[in-house]
Design a protein around this motif. Structure first.
Motif, PDB file in Angstrom:
ATOM      1  N   SER A 109       0.653  -1.129  -0.114  1.00 48.78           N
ATOM      2  CA  SER A 109      -0.165   0.205  -0.097  1.00 48.78           C
ATOM      3  C   SER A 109       0.887   1.227  -0.096  1.00 48.78           C
ATOM      4  CB  SER A 109      -0.959  -0.103   1.221  1.00 48.78           C
ATOM      5  OG  SER A 109      -1.480   1.258   1.566  1.00 48.78           O
ATOM      6  N   PRO A 110       0.804   2.077  -0.813  1.00 51.93           N
ATOM      7  CA  PRO A 110       1.451   3.455  -0.925  1.00 51.93           C
ATOM      8  C   PRO A 110       1.198   4.184   0.341  1.00 51.93           C
ATOM      9  CG  PRO A 110       0.274   3.386  -2.926  1.00 51.93           C
ATOM     10  CD  PRO A 110      -0.218   1.912  -1.970  1.00 51.93           C
ATOM     11  N   GLN A 111       0.124   4.001   0.799  1.00 53.54           N
ATOM     12  CA  GLN A 111      -0.018   4.927   2.146  1.00 53.54           C
ATOM     13  C   GLN A 111       0.417   4.249   3.447  1.00 53.54           C
ATOM     14  OE1 GLN A 111      -2.728   4.110  -0.124  1.00 53.54           O
ATOM     15  NE2 GLN A 111      -2.581   6.056  -1.085  1.00 53.54           N
ATOM     16  N   ASP A 112       1.250   3.058   3.120  1.00 54.20           N
ATOM     17  CA  ASP A 112       1.557   2.189   4.499  1.00 54.20           C
ATOM     18  C   ASP A 112       2.432   3.134   5.646  1.00 54.20           C
ATOM     19  OD1 ASP A 112       2.510   0.294   6.467  1.00 54.20           O
ATOM     20  OD2 ASP A 112       3.908  -0.465   4.679  1.00 54.20           O
ATOM     21  N   PRO A 113       1.884   3.525   6.827  1.00 56.33           N
ATOM     22  CA  PRO A 113       2.540   4.268   7.740  1.00 56.33           C
ATOM     23  C   PRO A 113       3.725   3.582   8.225  1.00 56.33           C
ATOM     24  CG  PRO A 113       0.531   3.480   8.567  1.00 56.33           C
ATOM     25  CD  PRO A 113       0.460   2.805   7.315  1.00 56.33           C
ATOM     26  N   TYR A 114       3.982   2.463   8.273  1.00 56.99           N
ATOM     27  CA  TYR A 114       5.092   1.664   9.144  1.00 56.99           C
ATOM     28  C   TYR A 114       6.253   1.342   7.768  1.00 56.99           C
ATOM     29  CZ  TYR A 114       1.907   2.192  12.627  1.00 56.99           C
ATOM     30  OH  TYR A 114       1.114   2.526  13.751  1.00 56.99           O
TER      31      TYR A 114
END
Length: 51
Positions: free
Chosen positions: A36-41
């Motif tokens: 996921s491009p929005q992966d916060p970790y």
């Protein structure tokens, strides 16, 4: 009944169970985590992989 195939971390055998019937080890999904491009970790995972 949507069971997914799992792979033993110890002996490498494939099964549908949570615990390997051969060695008694824990099993996990053999597929990688979905990207996921929005992966916060993601940044921290890449840092841990490097060093």
């Amino acid at each position: 009944m949507g069971q997914k195939i799992r792979k033993c971390k110890n002996c490498g055998r494939y099964t549908l169970r949570e615990i390997c019937p051969v060695c008694g080890g824990k099993t996990a999904s053999p597929n990688p985590v979905r990207f996921s491009p929005q992966d916060p970790y993601g940044r921290y995972r890449r840092m841990a992989k490097k060093g």
